[in-house]
Structures are given as structure tokens and as C-alpha cells.
Write an enzyme that holds these catalytic residues in place. Structure first.
Site: not given
Length: 273
Positions: A118, A217, A219
Site C-alpha cells: 500500500c 493488503h 496481510e
């Protein structure tokens, strides 16, 4: 802060070292549930398994947002670096962002593996001579389908991750969690677009086989996204209607998180030829 991850049983190798350059402060939710963003990234990208003979991984965190970066004498000791997302603008001229850009250039010159998520994706682009700015389509938040480029460079981390990915008519695709209102406008010279979506032209790019940027993202878990959506709507950054739309979307679908994690881990852990 440091986390040591055990090596898989049966393998004997030196301990790899990675550094998370954290460009955001831990939210109360992430701190309470996960122990902080370092733990979120290690759970996603770190190796797991039983203790091996001298193997495993060591993850350190540097709070880049507070001006903490590895020194010149520390950088060479790491196998790879990850730059996190952030509520800050990658094109801003805050001192810590400018210092982070300088570090990015040094890491690239040293041929260190560098993964940007990001904000990290955007700041790498800026540091290497590209252009970033406000997303022309406004906020992108929720789960979005990302299409891989029809022609991809022959890098092993891509080949490993793309095995088994869903094939569309023209190119394989995968869904990812998005939370951003900035984007890459123009890539640095020599960089290649690896993936795009209907809303964002550069969802993933590489600059050679040692620099990888991902706009989404990988994660994030669903609960982290929902907590962030609640905080953004409470702060007035997004409307209640947008927040409710994300909640309903998550009831019907989710990201192809296994693919994105496999891609990131393969990128960070690919051995030198």
C-alpha cells in the site's frame, strides 16, 4: 522490536533476517488482538514450524513513522525488507518520508529484497523516480478482483505463486483487500506493471526481481479490515453507506489471501541463483 520464528523441522540453514519498516502506528485493536502490526506481518509472511538446527527467521521492526530506520551498519545484515501501509501520503514531504525514500534507494542499490504494501508500494515508486498521488477514482476499500498482466517476467517468485491461480479469459486473477485513497500514477523507468484492476491501474509492480510493490493488503484479516472500516466511518473519512457496503461484501466473498501470502513469502525467501 524483534520476533524470532522457528524453522521447519528437518532443515538446517542459517537464520534469515527481515526488517519491517512500519509506516503507521499500531491501532488499539491490532495491539490488543495481535500484539501489534509486527505480529500481523510475521503471521502472514513469516515461516512457521518446529525448531530446526540454527535455522528459522528473525524479524525486527523499525518505526519509520517515528523516524526510526536501520543504520548503514545494520542494513547489510538483513535478507529482506517490508514497508507497511500508512494513513500518511507517500508523496508528502515529511522528514521521515524523505528519509525513507533515501533508504529505499540505498536498498535497491544494494540489491536487497524490498516489498512494499500500500503506502510502501507507493513510496518505493516515488523513491525510484515514479509519480504517486490521490486516486482519481477516490477511496478503494473492500475486496477487489485484480488481474495479472498477460505477459509477466520470468521470475521464480511469480511462477511459484501463480500455480493454481484462477484463470480468466485473458489473464489469471485474484481478489485482494484494498484500503487506499492514493495510487501510483506513473512507474519509475524500467519498472513493470504486474497486475491491475478496474479501479487502479498499478495494483502490483516490480523493478527487477528484487523490488515488489502491492497496492492491496495481503496481510489483512477480515477482522482487521472491519475494525479499520469502523474507525474510518466513525472519523467521517468514509460514509456509513460505504462502510455497510464493505460489511455486506465480506459476507459474500473474501480475498484470495492464500495466493497473496504465497506470493509475498516466495518473493522474500527466494534464494539467490
Amino acid at each position: 522490536m524483534k520476533v524470532i520464528v522457528a524453522a521447519a523441522e528437518g532443515g538446517v540453514r542459517r537464520r534469515r533476517r527481515y526488517a519491517l519498516l512500519l509506516a503507521a502506528r499500531d491501532s488499539d485493536y491490532v495491539r490488543k488482538v495481535y500484539g501489534g502490526y509486527l505480529e500481523v506481518f510475521v503471521r502472514a509472511f513469516g515461516d512457521d514450524g518446529d525448531v530446526g538446527d540454527g535455522g528459522g527467521e528473525e524479524w525486527d521492526m523499525f518505526r519509520a513513522v517515528d523516524g526510526e530506520l536501520p543504520g548503514a551498519d545494520e542494513v547489510d545484515g538483513y535478507d529482506g525488507f517490508v514497508i507497511s501501509g500508512s494513513p500518511h501520503d507517500a508523496y508528502a514531504d515529511d522528514l521521515w518520508i524523505l528519509r525513507l525514500c533515501l533508504l529505499v534507494r540505498d536498498l535497491v542499490a544494494m540489491r536487497k529484497r524490498l516489498l512494499g504494501i500500500c503506502f510502501g508500494h507507493q513510496v518505493i515508486c516515488r523513491a525510484l523516480g515514479g509519480r504517486v498521488g490521490k486516486a482519481r477514482g477516490g477511496w478503494d476499500i473492500g475486496i477487489r478482483e485484480v488481474a495479472m498482466a498477460e505477459s509477466l517476467p520470468p521470475y521464480r517468485f511469480l511462477d511459484d505463486a501463480l500455480q493454481g491461480i484462477t484463470a480468466a479469459a485473458a489473464a489469471p486473477y485474484a481478489k485482494i483487500t484494498e484500503v487506499h485513497q492514493d495510487e501510483v500514477w506513473e512507474l519509475p523507468a524500467g519498472a513493470e506493471v504486474l497486475a491491475s484492476s478496474s479501479k487502479t491501474g498499478v495494483e502490483m509492480f516490480c523493478a527487477g526481481d528484487r523490488v515488489l510493490g502491492i497496492q492491496g493488503h495481503p496481510e489483512y484479516t477480515a477482522d482487521i479490515l472491519l475494525n479499520l472500516v469502523d474507525r474510518l466511518s466513525s472519523a467521517g473519512s468514509i460514509t456509513m453507506a460505504v462502510a455497510e457496503g464493505v460489511r455486506k461484501q465480506l459476507e459474500d466473498t473474501g480475498p484470495d489471501r492464500e495466493f497473496w501470502i504465497k506470493l509475498c513469502k516466495s518473493f522474500l525467501k527466494t534464494e539467490e541463483e
